[in-house]
Design a protein around this motif. Structure first.
Motif, PDB file in Angstrom:
ATOM      1  N   LEU A 388      10.074 -11.415  20.585  1.00 34.59           N
ATOM      2  CA  LEU A 388      10.050 -10.233  21.432  1.00 34.59           C
ATOM      3  C   LEU A 388      11.137  -9.238  21.053  1.00 34.59           C
ATOM      4  CD1 LEU A 388       9.563 -12.043  24.862  1.00 34.59           C
ATOM      5  CD2 LEU A 388       7.811 -10.844  23.547  1.00 34.59           C
ATOM      6  N   ALA A 389      12.240  -9.734  20.515  1.00 36.22           N
ATOM      7  CA  ALA A 389      13.393  -8.872  20.231  1.00 36.22           C
ATOM      8  C   ALA A 389      13.061  -7.772  19.241  1.00 36.22           C
ATOM      9  CB  ALA A 389      14.558  -9.711  19.709  1.00 36.22           C
ATOM     10  N   VAL A 390      12.153  -8.038  18.309  1.00 39.05           N
ATOM     11  CA  VAL A 390      11.814  -7.031  17.306  1.00 39.05           C
ATOM     12  C   VAL A 390      10.721  -6.086  17.794  1.00 39.05           C
ATOM     13  CG1 VAL A 390      12.493  -8.516  15.387  1.00 39.05           C
ATOM     14  CG2 VAL A 390      10.124  -8.571  16.204  1.00 39.05           C
ATOM     15  N   GLN A 391      10.270  -6.285  19.044  1.00 35.75           N
ATOM     16  CA  GLN A 391       9.189  -5.456  19.572  1.00 35.75           C
ATOM     17  C   GLN A 391       9.565  -4.700  20.840  1.00 35.75           C
ATOM     18  OE1 GLN A 391       5.159  -7.454  19.255  1.00 35.75           O
ATOM     19  NE2 GLN A 391       6.434  -9.281  19.068  1.00 35.75           N
ATOM     20  N   SER A 392      10.684  -5.060  21.462  1.00 38.77           N
ATOM     21  CA  SER A 392      11.053  -4.445  22.735  1.00 38.77           C
ATOM     22  C   SER A 392      12.567  -4.288  22.827  1.00 38.77           C
ATOM     23  CB  SER A 392      10.543  -5.305  23.903  1.00 38.77           C
ATOM     24  OG  SER A 392      11.158  -4.939  25.118  1.00 38.77           O
ATOM     25  N   PHE A 393      13.018  -3.082  23.172  1.00 36.18           N
ATOM     26  CA  PHE A 393      14.451  -2.812  23.291  1.00 36.18           C
ATOM     27  C   PHE A 393      15.100  -3.677  24.364  1.00 36.18           C
ATOM     28  CE2 PHE A 393      17.816  -0.330  25.452  1.00 36.18           C
ATOM     29  CZ  PHE A 393      18.738  -0.283  24.421  1.00 36.18           C
ATOM     30  N   LYS A 394      14.472  -3.769  25.538  1.00 35.36           N
ATOM     31  CA  LYS A 394      15.018  -4.574  26.634  1.00 35.36           C
ATOM     32  C   LYS A 394      15.126  -6.041  26.241  1.00 35.36           C
ATOM     33  CE  LYS A 394      15.498  -1.409  29.876  1.00 35.36           C
ATOM     34  NZ  LYS A 394      16.823  -1.080  30.473  1.00 35.36           N
ATOM     35  N   ASP A 395      14.098  -6.544  25.581  1.00 33.23           N
ATOM     36  CA  ASP A 395      14.134  -7.938  25.145  1.00 33.23           C
ATOM     37  C   ASP A 395      15.174  -8.146  24.054  1.00 33.23           C
ATOM     38  OD1 ASP A 395      12.080  -8.654  26.902  1.00 33.23           O
ATOM     39  OD2 ASP A 395      10.529  -8.102  25.459  1.00 33.23           O
ATOM     40  N   ALA A 396      15.373  -7.135  23.217  1.00 33.88           N
ATOM     41  CA  ALA A 396      16.395  -7.236  22.174  1.00 33.88           C
ATOM     42  C   ALA A 396      17.787  -7.358  22.786  1.00 33.88           C
ATOM     43  CB  ALA A 396      16.322  -6.019  21.253  1.00 33.88           C
ATOM     44  N   GLN A 397      18.033  -6.641  23.877  1.00 29.79           N
ATOM     45  CA  GLN A 397      19.326  -6.735  24.552  1.00 29.79           C
ATOM     46  C   GLN A 397      19.580  -8.151  25.059  1.00 29.79           C
ATOM     47  OE1 GLN A 397      18.630  -3.391  27.353  1.00 29.79           O
ATOM     48  NE2 GLN A 397      20.506  -2.490  26.535  1.00 29.79           N
ATOM     49  N   VAL A 398      18.571  -8.732  25.692  1.00 31.90           N
ATOM     50  CA  VAL A 398      18.707 -10.102  26.199  1.00 31.90           C
ATOM     51  C   VAL A 398      18.875 -11.073  25.042  1.00 31.90           C
ATOM     52  CG1 VAL A 398      17.632 -11.927  27.561  1.00 31.90           C
ATOM     53  CG2 VAL A 398      17.343  -9.533  28.243  1.00 31.90           C
ATOM     54  N   PHE A 399      18.112 -10.854  23.972  1.00 37.73           N
ATOM     55  CA  PHE A 399      18.200 -11.742  22.817  1.00 37.73           C
ATOM     56  C   PHE A 399      19.606 -11.758  22.220  1.00 37.73           C
ATOM     57  CE2 PHE A 399      18.264 -11.933  18.165  1.00 37.73           C
ATOM     58  CZ  PHE A 399      17.855 -13.242  17.969  1.00 37.73           C
ATOM     59  N   LEU A 400      20.209 -10.588  22.049  1.00 35.72           N
ATOM     60  CA  LEU A 400      21.549 -10.543  21.464  1.00 35.72           C
ATOM     61  C   LEU A 400      22.553 -11.315  22.302  1.00 35.72           C
ATOM     62  CD1 LEU A 400      21.751  -6.829  20.241  1.00 35.72           C
ATOM     63  CD2 LEU A 400      21.545  -8.890  18.840  1.00 35.72           C
ATOM     64  N   LEU A 401      22.444 -11.191  23.604  1.00 34.00           N
ATOM     65  CA  LEU A 401      23.363 -11.909  24.484  1.00 34.00           C
ATOM     66  C   LEU A 401      23.090 -13.409  24.441  1.00 34.00           C
ATOM     67  CD1 LEU A 401      25.610 -11.653  26.614  1.00 34.00           C
ATOM     68  CD2 LEU A 401      23.822 -11.414  28.347  1.00 34.00           C
ATOM     69  N   LEU A 402      21.819 -13.780  24.584  1.00 34.12           N
ATOM     70  CA  LEU A 402      21.477 -15.200  24.635  1.00 34.12           C
ATOM     71  C   LEU A 402      21.730 -15.898  23.303  1.00 34.12           C
ATOM     72  CD1 LEU A 402      20.198 -17.626  26.109  1.00 34.12           C
ATOM     73  CD2 LEU A 402      17.994 -16.872  25.191  1.00 34.12           C
ATOM     74  N   SER A 403      21.330 -15.282  22.204  1.00 30.61           N
ATOM     75  CA  SER A 403      21.510 -15.945  20.909  1.00 30.61           C
ATOM     76  C   SER A 403      22.989 -16.144  20.602  1.00 30.61           C
ATOM     77  CB  SER A 403      20.839 -15.146  19.793  1.00 30.61           C
ATOM     78  OG  SER A 403      21.454 -13.891  19.617  1.00 30.61           O
ATOM     79  N   THR A 404      23.820 -15.171  20.956  1.00 28.59           N
ATOM     80  CA  THR A 404      25.256 -15.297  20.683  1.00 28.59           C
ATOM     81  C   THR A 404      25.883 -16.417  21.498  1.00 28.59           C
ATOM     82  OG1 THR A 404      25.378 -12.916  20.218  1.00 28.59           O
ATOM     83  CG2 THR A 404      27.450 -14.074  20.607  1.00 28.59           C
ATOM     84  N   VAL A 405      25.663 -16.378  22.802  1.00 31.32           N
ATOM     85  CA  VAL A 405      26.287 -17.399  23.653  1.00 31.32           C
ATOM     86  C   VAL A 405      25.603 -18.756  23.476  1.00 31.32           C
ATOM     87  CG1 VAL A 405      24.849 -16.918  25.683  1.00 31.32           C
ATOM     88  CG2 VAL A 405      27.126 -17.867  25.985  1.00 31.32           C
ATOM     89  N   GLY A 406      24.282 -18.744  23.276  1.00 30.77           N
ATOM     90  CA  GLY A 406      23.567 -19.997  23.094  1.00 30.77           C
ATOM     91  C   GLY A 406      23.969 -20.709  21.822  1.00 30.77           C
ATOM     92  N   HIS A 407      24.076 -19.974  20.730  1.00 28.46           N
ATOM     93  CA  HIS A 407      24.499 -20.590  19.481  1.00 28.46           C
ATOM     94  C   HIS A 407      25.965 -21.020  19.544  1.00 28.46           C
ATOM     95  CE1 HIS A 407      21.032 -18.414  17.241  1.00 28.46           C
ATOM     96  NE2 HIS A 407      20.691 -19.644  17.549  1.00 28.46           N
ATOM     97  N   PHE A 408      26.789 -20.240  20.204  1.00 25.82           N
ATOM     98  CA  PHE A 408      28.195 -20.632  20.355  1.00 25.82           C
ATOM     99  C   PHE A 408      28.310 -21.948  21.122  1.00 25.82           C
ATOM    100  CE2 PHE A 408      32.162 -20.649  22.781  1.00 25.82           C
ATOM    101  CZ  PHE A 408      33.100 -20.472  21.772  1.00 25.82           C
ATOM    102  N   SER A 409      27.424 -22.157  22.095  1.00 30.69           N
ATOM    103  CA  SER A 409      27.483 -23.384  22.895  1.00 30.69           C
ATOM    104  C   SER A 409      27.179 -24.629  22.073  1.00 30.69           C
ATOM    105  CB  SER A 409      26.503 -23.296  24.075  1.00 30.69           C
ATOM    106  OG  SER A 409      25.154 -23.400  23.646  1.00 30.69           O
ATOM    107  N   LEU A 410      26.646 -24.448  20.858  1.00 33.40           N
ATOM    108  CA  LEU A 410      26.336 -25.581  19.984  1.00 33.40           C
ATOM    109  C   LEU A 410      27.541 -26.013  19.154  1.00 33.40           C
ATOM    110  CD1 LEU A 410      22.843 -24.403  18.662  1.00 33.40           C
ATOM    111  CD2 LEU A 410      23.283 -26.043  20.498  1.00 33.40           C
ATOM    112  N   PHE A 411      28.619 -25.260  19.191  1.00 33.66           N
ATOM    113  CA  PHE A 411      29.791 -25.575  18.377  1.00 33.66           C
ATOM    114  C   PHE A 411      30.293 -27.010  18.556  1.00 33.66           C
ATOM    115  CE2 PHE A 411      32.092 -21.564  16.661  1.00 33.66           C
ATOM    116  CZ  PHE A 411      30.907 -21.144  16.075  1.00 33.66           C
TER     117      PHE A 411
END
Length: 529
Positions: A388-411
Motif C-alpha cells: 500500500l505504501a507505494v500506492q497511497s500517501f497516507k499508507d506510506a506515512q504509516v509504513f515509514l513509522l511502522l517499518s522503522t519501529v517494527g524493524h528496530f524492535s527485532l534488534f
C-alpha cells in the motif's frame, strides 16, 4: 520491470552468502531436527517424536517441505539427518541450511515481480528509478531488513512463506480469485500463523466473488449470491486441507497434530515481549506492584510465589495487581478489534487495496492482542503495508513509522557483538532507502511543517523515531557500562518493548482511522472463472 528485480535478487543473494558464517539461533537446530525427523522416521511418528525439545509443530505441508529438503541434505552430510544428533552443526550442515533459505527466497522474488505487474506503468519522464512504484516496492520487499536478519542470520523461512502470501494476494488482484484462494489455503497448511489474516480473505472473497452484484447504494445485493462460486471456493479450500491433514486423520492422529500446532502452556508473552498491548499491560502491573509493595497495599511475599514476568523465560505467570489474562481473553480482544475492519471491508470492499488494508489490520489486531506473540510477527503487518505504501500517501506515512519501529524492535534477536555492526548498518541502509524513495514518490504532495521533520512524517512522529537512537545507545552501550547487566538484565528488553509498542499501537490506530474514513467505492466483482 522484471529485469531489475532479478538484478536486485542477484545482489542480495551475494550478501546472503556472506552472512552464512554469522550467528545462528536455536531455530537453526529446530529445522535441522525437523529435517532428521521427516527423513529418518515414518510419517506416523512425525508429530510424536520428542527426543529433542524442538518438536515438529508446523502444519503438514511444512513437514513435507522439510522432507523434500532432506532428500538434498543427505548429499551434503547424512549425519545431520540423525534424530539423536542433537545440536549437530557441521560446516556442510550450515552451508546446506543457509543455502536452502537463499534458494527458496526465489518464491518471494517471483511473487514480488508478479505483484509489480499489477501496479500502474512507470512514468517515462526521466525521473529517478526509485520514484517508480514497481522499483521501490521490489526493494522494500526483496531487501526487507526484517527478512534479512530473521531468515539469513537468526534463521527461518519467512521469505518463502511471504512469497506464497504475496502470490495469493497478487492472483486476487489479477482477478484470478480461485488461484489466489488456492495459494492462501496452501500457505495456511505451511504455517498456521497466517490464520490471523484469514478473516479478511473470507469476507472479501464472499463479498466480491460469491455475491456477483451490488444494489444502487453500493451495498450487497443478497439475491446475487452464487452457490456455485461458494461451492467452488469451499471445495478448493477443503481439498487442500484434506491433502494436508488427510494422512493424519486416516491414522487417527489429528488430535496429536493439533496439540502440537496450538500449545497454550507457553504463557501470555514470549521471553522477549513483542511490542504490543500486553507489554504495556505487564509494565503497568509491574509498576502497580512496586507502588503497592512500598505503600503496604501489596504484600511482598506474594512475589515469591509467582513466576516473574521479567525473567526472560518462556513460562506461564500470573499478574500481581491487574487481572491475569487467559487465552480466551486474547482471542476475544483480537476478534473484536478485527471486527470494524471486516465490517468496513464488507460494506466498502474498495477493490484490492481495501482487501490488502484489511489484511494488514487483521495482522495488527493479532499482533497487538494475540496470545504468546513472537516479536518476528511484526512482519505480518510490514509486508502487506509495503504494497500500500507505494500506492497511497497516507499508507506510506504509516509504513515509514511502522517499518522503522517494527524493524528496530527485532534488534534483540541478534545480541552477539559480531552481528551488531551488521544489523545497525543494514537497518540504516534499508530505513534510509524507505524515507528517500517515499519522499521521491510523493514529493508533489504538500506536507510541509514549520518544524524540522523526516520525509512524510510530522514533527511528533519524527521525534518519536529519533528517540530510537538514545534508546539503542542506552540499551547496548550505557546499560552494560553501568554494570547493570546482572542485576537488571531484562531492563533493556523491557524498555525496547515498551517504547516500540507505543509506535506499533499508534500505527495501528492511525491506519484504522484512515481506513474507516475512506469512502466506499463500487464493488469490483471477479469475472467468471
Amino acid at each position: 520491470m522484471a529485469a531489475y528485480i532479478w538484478v536486485v535478487v542477484a545482489c542480495l543473494s551475494t550478501l546472503k552468502c556472506l552472512l552464512i558464517p554469522s550467528y545462528r539461533s536455536t531455530d537453526f537446530e529446530v529445522h535441522r531436527n525437523w529435517l532428521a525427523i521427516t527423513h529418518s522416521l515414518p510419517i506416523s511418528k512425525w508429530y510424536f517424536e520428542d527426543t529433542s525439545e524442538w518438536t515438529l509443530d508446523y502444519p503438514p505441508f511444512f513437514a513435507w517441505f522439510e522432507y523434500l529438503l532432506s532428500q538434498i541434505a543427505v548429499l551434503f552430510d547424512p549425519e545431520m539427518l540423525k534424530v539423536n544428533n542433537l545440536g549437530y552443526a557441521s560446516s556442510a550442515t550450515i552451508l546446506f541450511q543457509r543455502l536452502s533459505v537463499i534458494v527458496t527466497d526465489l518464491v518471494l522474488a517471483y511473487a514480488v515481480k508478479e505483484f509489480c505487474l499489477t501496479l500502474p506503468k512507470p512514468r517515462e519522464d526521466g525521473v529517478r528509478g526509485w520514484s517508480q512504484p514497481g522499483f521501490t516496492l521490489s526493494i522494500l520487499l526483496v531487501a526487507n531488513f526484517g527478512l534479512l536478519i530473521i531468515d539469513h542470520i537468526h534463521f527461518q523461512y519467512n521469505g518463502f512463506l511471504f512469497g506464497l502470501m504475496l502470490l495469493s494476494i497478487t492472483r486476487i488482484c489479477q482477478d484470478r480469485t480461485l488461484e489466489g484462494a488456492f495459494w492462501f489455503a496452501v500457505l495456511l497448511n505451511f504455517k498456521h500463523i497466517y490464520i490471523y489474516v484469514a478473516p479478511a480473505y473470507f469476507v472479501y472473497l464472499l463479498r466480491t466473488y460469491c455475491f456477483t452484484a451490488s444494489n444502487k447504494n453500493g451495498g450487497v445485493k443478497w439475491t446475487s449470491f452464487s452457490p456455485v462460486r461458494f461451492l467452488c471456493l469451499g471445495v478448493l479450500v477443503i481439498s487442500v486441507c484434506a491433502l494436508s491433514f488427510g494422512p493424519f486423520i486416516a491414522m487417527d492422529q489429528l488430535p496429536q497434530v493439533l496439540s502440537r500446532l496450538f500449545p497454550f502452556k507457553r504463557g501470555l508473552c514470549h521471553a522477549y515481549w513483542a511490542p504490543n498491548f500486553w507489554a504495556l499491560y505487564n509494565v503497568a502491573d509491574k509498576a502497580l506492584t512496586v507502588v503497592g509493595v512500598k505503600t503496604g497495599v501489596v504484600s511482598g511475599d506474594v512475589l515469591k510465589h509467582k513466576a516473574s514476568m521479567t525473567a526472560g523465560l518462556v513460562q506461564e505467570f500470573e499478574h500481581t495487581v491487574l487481572p491475569s489474562v487467559p487465552p480466551i481473553a486474547t482471542f476475544a480482544l483480537t476478534g473484536l478489534t478485527m471486527l470494524p475492519s471486516l465490517l468496513h471491508l464488507w460494506r466498502y470492499p474498495g477493490g484490492p487495496k481495501g482487501f490488502i488494508r484489511s489484511i494488514t489490520l487483521c495482522a495488527f489486531s493479532s499482533f497487538i492482542f494475540g496470545w504468546h506473540v513472537h516479536e518476528k510477527a511484526v512482519l505480518l503487518m510490514i509486508v502487506p503495508l509495503s504494497l500500500l505504501a507505494v500506492q497511497s500517501f497516507k499508507d506510506a506515512q504509516v509504513f515509514l513509522l511502522l517499518s522503522t519501529v517494527g524493524h528496530f524492535s527485532l534488534f534483540p534477536l541478534l545480541f552477539t557483538p559480531a552481528e551488531t555492526p551488521i544489523k545497525v548498518c543494514l537497518m540504516i541502509a534499508y530505513t534510509s532507502f524507505c524515507f528517500v524513495s517515499m519522499d521521491s514518490c510523493y514529493r508533489p504532495i504538500n506536507y510541509t511543517f514549520s518544524l524540522p521533520h523526516l520525509p512524510l512524517l510530522n514533527p511528533i512522529d519524527t521525534m518519536y523515531i529519533v528517540g530510537l537512537v538514545p534508546l539503542y545507545v542506552y540499551c547496548d552501550i550505557i546499560h552494560p557500562i553501568l554494570g547493570l547487566s546482572q542485576t537488571l538484565a531484562f531492563l533493556p528488553l523491557l524498555l525496547m518493548s515498551v517504547y516500540c509498542s507505543v509506535g506499533v499501537i499508534y500505527s495501528w490506530l492511525r491506519l484504522y482511522w484512515t481506513t474507516l474514513k475512506r469512502g466506499g467505492t463500487k464493488v469490483e466483482h471477479s469475472k467468471q472463472e
